[in-house]
Design a protein around this motif. Structure first.
Motif, PDB file in Angstrom:
ATOM      1  N   GLY A 133     -10.821   2.259  -0.154  1.00  0.00           N
ATOM      2  CA  GLY A 133     -10.753   2.885   1.156  1.00  0.00           C
ATOM      3  C   GLY A 133      -9.607   3.849   1.319  1.00  0.00           C
ATOM      4  N   LEU A 134      -8.818   4.077   0.280  1.00  0.00           N
ATOM      5  CA  LEU A 134      -7.699   5.005   0.361  1.00  0.00           C
ATOM      6  C   LEU A 134      -8.213   6.425   0.571  1.00  0.00           C
ATOM      7  CD1 LEU A 134      -4.574   5.382  -0.020  1.00  0.00           C
ATOM      8  CD2 LEU A 134      -5.088   5.836  -2.434  1.00  0.00           C
ATOM      9  N   ASP A 135      -7.676   7.116   1.560  1.00  0.00           N
ATOM     10  CA  ASP A 135      -8.094   8.485   1.871  1.00  0.00           C
ATOM     11  C   ASP A 135      -9.603   8.572   2.078  1.00  0.00           C
ATOM     12  OD1 ASP A 135      -5.463   9.232   1.650  1.00  0.00           O
ATOM     13  OD2 ASP A 135      -5.655   9.945  -0.405  1.00  0.00           O
ATOM     14  N   ASP A 136     -10.166   7.532   2.699  1.00  0.00           N
ATOM     15  CA  ASP A 136     -11.599   7.486   3.002  1.00  0.00           C
ATOM     16  C   ASP A 136     -12.457   7.579   1.737  1.00  0.00           C
ATOM     17  OD1 ASP A 136     -11.024   7.336   5.718  1.00  0.00           O
ATOM     18  OD2 ASP A 136     -11.005   9.526   5.927  1.00  0.00           O
ATOM     19  N   MET A 137     -11.946   7.074   0.619  1.00  0.00           N
ATOM     20  CA  MET A 137     -12.741   7.041  -0.601  1.00  0.00           C
ATOM     21  C   MET A 137     -13.835   5.997  -0.472  1.00  0.00           C
ATOM     22  SD  MET A 137     -10.227   7.540  -3.881  1.00  0.00           S
ATOM     23  CE  MET A 137      -9.351   6.006  -3.580  1.00  0.00           C
ATOM     24  N   GLY A 138     -15.034   6.344  -0.954  1.00  0.00           N
ATOM     25  CA  GLY A 138     -16.128   5.398  -0.948  1.00  0.00           C
ATOM     26  C   GLY A 138     -15.978   4.353  -2.038  1.00  0.00           C
ATOM     27  N   THR A 139     -16.945   3.459  -2.090  1.00  0.00           N
ATOM     28  CA  THR A 139     -16.871   2.369  -3.071  1.00  0.00           C
ATOM     29  C   THR A 139     -16.968   2.898  -4.495  1.00  0.00           C
ATOM     30  OG1 THR A 139     -17.890   0.867  -1.472  1.00  0.00           O
ATOM     31  CG2 THR A 139     -17.908   0.189  -3.780  1.00  0.00           C
ATOM     32  N   ILE A 140     -17.875   3.822  -4.730  1.00  0.00           N
ATOM     33  CA  ILE A 140     -18.053   4.352  -6.093  1.00  0.00           C
ATOM     34  C   ILE A 140     -16.805   5.083  -6.548  1.00  0.00           C
ATOM     35  CG2 ILE A 140     -19.404   5.937  -7.508  1.00  0.00           C
ATOM     36  CD1 ILE A 140     -21.813   5.345  -5.802  1.00  0.00           C
ATOM     37  N   GLU A 141     -16.231   5.906  -5.668  1.00  0.00           N
ATOM     38  CA  GLU A 141     -15.012   6.631  -6.026  1.00  0.00           C
ATOM     39  C   GLU A 141     -13.847   5.670  -6.245  1.00  0.00           C
ATOM     40  OE1 GLU A 141     -12.503   9.850  -6.877  1.00  0.00           O
ATOM     41  OE2 GLU A 141     -14.703   9.723  -6.733  1.00  0.00           O
ATOM     42  N   SER A 142     -13.763   4.622  -5.451  1.00  0.00           N
ATOM     43  CA  SER A 142     -12.695   3.636  -5.624  1.00  0.00           C
ATOM     44  C   SER A 142     -12.848   2.895  -6.944  1.00  0.00           C
ATOM     45  CB  SER A 142     -12.699   2.653  -4.447  1.00  0.00           C
ATOM     46  OG  SER A 142     -12.470   3.316  -3.219  1.00  0.00           O
ATOM     47  N   VAL A 143     -14.078   2.559  -7.304  1.00  0.00           N
ATOM     48  CA  VAL A 143     -14.316   1.895  -8.595  1.00  0.00           C
ATOM     49  C   VAL A 143     -13.919   2.813  -9.744  1.00  0.00           C
ATOM     50  CG1 VAL A 143     -16.121   1.015 -10.132  1.00  0.00           C
ATOM     51  CG2 VAL A 143     -16.119   0.370  -7.722  1.00  0.00           C
ATOM     52  N   TRP A 144     -14.299   4.078  -9.646  1.00  0.00           N
ATOM     53  CA  TRP A 144     -13.960   5.036 -10.711  1.00  0.00           C
ATOM     54  C   TRP A 144     -12.446   5.195 -10.828  1.00  0.00           C
ATOM     55  CZ3 TRP A 144     -14.414   7.240 -15.007  1.00  0.00           C
ATOM     56  CH2 TRP A 144     -13.874   8.496 -15.292  1.00  0.00           C
ATOM     57  N   GLN A 145     -11.746   5.314  -9.729  1.00  0.00           N
ATOM     58  CA  GLN A 145     -10.288   5.430  -9.748  1.00  0.00           C
ATOM     59  C   GLN A 145      -9.649   4.181 -10.341  1.00  0.00           C
ATOM     60  OE1 GLN A 145      -8.262   7.940  -8.846  1.00  0.00           O
ATOM     61  NE2 GLN A 145      -9.681   9.349  -7.855  1.00  0.00           N
ATOM     62  N   SER A 146     -10.172   3.008 -10.004  1.00  0.00           N
ATOM     63  CA  SER A 146      -9.605   1.751 -10.483  1.00  0.00           C
ATOM     64  C   SER A 146      -9.799   1.592 -11.980  1.00  0.00           C
ATOM     65  CB  SER A 146     -10.250   0.574  -9.737  1.00  0.00           C
ATOM     66  OG  SER A 146     -10.101   0.705  -8.351  1.00  0.00           O
ATOM     67  N   VAL A 147     -10.992   1.876 -12.467  1.00  0.00           N
ATOM     68  CA  VAL A 147     -11.261   1.750 -13.903  1.00  0.00           C
ATOM     69  C   VAL A 147     -10.427   2.745 -14.695  1.00  0.00           C
ATOM     70  CG1 VAL A 147     -13.045   1.995 -15.675  1.00  0.00           C
ATOM     71  CG2 VAL A 147     -13.585   0.838 -13.534  1.00  0.00           C
ATOM     72  N   PHE A 148     -10.343   3.975 -14.198  1.00  0.00           N
ATOM     73  CA  PHE A 148      -9.555   5.009 -14.893  1.00  0.00           C
ATOM     74  C   PHE A 148      -8.096   4.597 -14.987  1.00  0.00           C
ATOM     75  CE2 PHE A 148      -7.240   8.868 -15.573  1.00  0.00           C
ATOM     76  CZ  PHE A 148      -8.092   9.704 -16.288  1.00  0.00           C
ATOM     77  N   LEU A 149      -7.526   4.139 -13.876  1.00  0.00           N
ATOM     78  CA  LEU A 149      -6.109   3.770 -13.869  1.00  0.00           C
ATOM     79  C   LEU A 149      -5.856   2.516 -14.698  1.00  0.00           C
ATOM     80  CD1 LEU A 149      -3.447   4.730 -12.680  1.00  0.00           C
ATOM     81  CD2 LEU A 149      -3.823   3.229 -10.723  1.00  0.00           C
ATOM     82  N   SER A 150      -6.792   1.574 -14.698  1.00  0.00           N
ATOM     83  CA  SER A 150      -6.630   0.358 -15.494  1.00  0.00           C
ATOM     84  C   SER A 150      -6.625   0.679 -16.984  1.00  0.00           C
ATOM     85  CB  SER A 150      -7.752  -0.626 -15.171  1.00  0.00           C
ATOM     86  OG  SER A 150      -7.677  -1.775 -15.990  1.00  0.00           O
ATOM     87  N   VAL A 151      -7.563   1.493 -17.433  1.00  0.00           N
ATOM     88  CA  VAL A 151      -7.616   1.880 -18.850  1.00  0.00           C
ATOM     89  C   VAL A 151      -6.390   2.703 -19.225  1.00  0.00           C
ATOM     90  CG1 VAL A 151      -8.907   3.225 -20.550  1.00  0.00           C
ATOM     91  CG2 VAL A 151     -10.125   1.764 -18.933  1.00  0.00           C
ATOM     92  N   SER A 152      -5.987   3.614 -18.352  1.00  0.00           N
ATOM     93  CA  SER A 152      -4.825   4.445 -18.633  1.00  0.00           C
ATOM     94  C   SER A 152      -3.550   3.614 -18.718  1.00  0.00           C
ATOM     95  CB  SER A 152      -4.683   5.523 -17.555  1.00  0.00           C
ATOM     96  OG  SER A 152      -3.572   6.355 -17.802  1.00  0.00           O
ATOM     97  N   ALA A 153      -3.430   2.589 -17.857  1.00  0.00           N
ATOM     98  CA  ALA A 153      -2.233   1.748 -17.870  1.00  0.00           C
ATOM     99  C   ALA A 153      -2.192   0.870 -19.110  1.00  0.00           C
ATOM    100  CB  ALA A 153      -2.183   0.886 -16.612  1.00  0.00           C
ATOM    101  N   PHE A 154      -3.296   0.208 -19.455  1.00  0.00           N
ATOM    102  CA  PHE A 154      -3.299  -0.664 -20.629  1.00  0.00           C
ATOM    103  C   PHE A 154      -3.110   0.137 -21.910  1.00  0.00           C
ATOM    104  CE2 PHE A 154      -5.312  -2.914 -24.112  1.00  0.00           C
ATOM    105  CZ  PHE A 154      -4.731  -4.179 -24.004  1.00  0.00           C
ATOM    106  N   ASN A 155      -3.712   1.318 -21.984  1.00  0.00           N
ATOM    107  CA  ASN A 155      -3.573   2.161 -23.170  1.00  0.00           C
ATOM    108  C   ASN A 155      -2.267   2.930 -23.185  1.00  0.00           C
ATOM    109  OD1 ASN A 155      -6.065   1.269 -23.912  1.00  0.00           O
ATOM    110  ND2 ASN A 155      -7.118   3.213 -23.644  1.00  0.00           N
ATOM    111  N   ASN A 156      -1.424   2.730 -22.159  1.00  0.00           N
ATOM    112  CA  ASN A 156      -0.141   3.422 -22.078  1.00  0.00           C
ATOM    113  C   ASN A 156      -0.321   4.938 -22.167  1.00  0.00           C
ATOM    114  OD1 ASN A 156       2.502   1.256 -23.200  1.00  0.00           O
ATOM    115  ND2 ASN A 156       0.503   0.662 -22.473  1.00  0.00           N
ATOM    116  N   ALA A 157      -1.394   5.426 -21.531  1.00  0.00           N
ATOM    117  CA  ALA A 157      -1.728   6.851 -21.635  1.00  0.00           C
ATOM    118  C   ALA A 157      -0.997   7.701 -20.618  1.00  0.00           C
ATOM    119  CB  ALA A 157      -3.241   7.043 -21.470  1.00  0.00           C
TER     120      ALA A 157
END
Length: 363
Positions: A181-205
């Motif tokens: 719900g950040l900045d009125d993001m929908g569920t799909i956009e929030s899922v995409w942001q979460s997956v991207f940031l999770s992979v980027s954080a674990f991969n130290n990217a």
């Protein structure tokens, strides 16, 4: 009086070789196959990474990959592709605003494969297809992934991929709970942001596609949000300490039972994290451009986050160009050390640094 009994006659066994044993034995040696040097495993690994960079650079240069709808210069697209494959995180444009969803998906795929290691993914696919890997391929995978044994290499690789994807999903779920719900993001956009940031954080990217806001761009708005910073700290740590360290800690819960290599990684990493946090806390305590306006709790959490992220990942909640000179002198040394062997992080490795320090102390 001695009595000599007559000896009983015994059979005399005469052994003679059989006729087939008298014949000469012919052995037909199959000529060994020596593949061309260009098709050896190290070159396949090199061409695999080079192919990923070329493919990613070409796709990122297309008009569909950016929001402007124009062709991206090849220097920019190949720089971004190389940074994603090598999970370096360097960027020359603002990732969330310049690249479209297609371009962000390309960056996501490149850093996902680059973080897991190309050979790990290739071996996992071969295992699914029922193929066999050669001894040379196993040696390269063993050295690339930091595995200390050869038995069950395909099974170990499969388990690593499964566990890593499980960590991706758990991290994405925690991040989704915070940014939904950040900045009125929908569920799909929030899922995409979460997956991207999770992979980027674990991969130290170090890549982030969080949208900008007046409060700050990217992670800058989450400086005082511990519920997002600490899950990212855990993801960065899990990705930066290495596969063998994670397995050793999982199997042997007590510190005394851990291997010497794991003890070196754990102790040295803790020392570096504490040292980096202390340096940032005191150096930026009164700097209004970084931590001057934060509360004490937020300063501590932000210092821990930058100490963990600055050494291997590169995430930041403020413009590091505004940091004090002492901070700028300290953190390059931490980045030079990097993460542990067999991890997704770079640097000379914590293991090497610990051995150097131990050798200096012992002499």
């Amino acid at each position: 009086m001695d009595v000599n009994f007559p000896r009983r006659p015994r059979d005399s066994v005469i052994r003679q070789p059989r006729v087939d044993q008298l014949q000469p034995t012919f052995a037909h040696a199959v000529p060994s196959r020596h593949p061309h040097r260009l098709f050896s495993t190290p070159f396949i690994l090199f061409f695999g990474f080079a192919g990923l960079i070329i493919l990613g650079g070409v796709l990122l240069s297309l008009p569909i990959a950016n929001n402007a709808g124009l062709f991206t210069p090849l220097v920019l697209s190949f720089f971004t592709a190389t940074s994603a494959v090598t999970v370096t995180g360097h960027t020359v444009v603002d990732t969330p605003t310049y690249w479209s969803h297609f371009g962000q998906a390309i960056i996501f795929a490149l850093m996902l494969i680059g973080g897991l290691s190309f050979m790990a993914v290739a071996t996992f696919i071969l295992a699914l297809l029922g193929q066999r890997s050669s001894i040379s391929e196993r040696l390269v995978i063993q050295q690339t992934m930091g595995i200390d044994r050869m038995e069950g290499l395909r099974r170990i690789t499969r388990n690593i991929v499964i566990v890593v994807f499980l960590i991706y999903l758990i991290g994405a779920g925690v991040i989704f709970w915070r940014i939904h719900g950040l900045d009125d993001m929908g569920t799909i956009e929030s899922v995409w942001q979460s997956v991207f940031l999770s992979v980027s954080a674990f991969n130290n990217a170090g890549f982030s596609i969080l949208p900008a806001s007046p409060a700050g761009s990217g992670l800058e708005r989450f400086t005082a949000v511990e519920s997002l910073l600490f899950p990212m700290i855990i993801l960065i740590i899990l990705g930066g300490i290495g596969w063998t360290t994670l397995v050793d800690i999982y199997r042997n819960h007590r510190f005394a039972r851990l291997s010497l290599d794991t003890k070196l990684v754990v102790v040295t990493s803790l020392v570096l994290w504490v040292a980096g946090a202390i340096v940032l806390f005191f150096a930026e305590f009164s700097n209004p451009e970084t931590q001057g306006g934060l509360s004490m709790v937020d300063r501590i959490s932000d210092s821990i986050f930058h100490s963990v992220s600055g050494r291997t990942a590169g995430f930041t909640t403020f413009d590091f160009g505004n940091a004090e000179d002492f901070t700028k002198l300290t953190y390059p040394a931490l980045m030079f050390i990097g993460g542990a062997s067999g991890s997704v992080a770079g640097g000379i490795k914590v293991n090497t640094f610990a051995l150097i320090i131990a050798a200096v102390i012992s002499s």
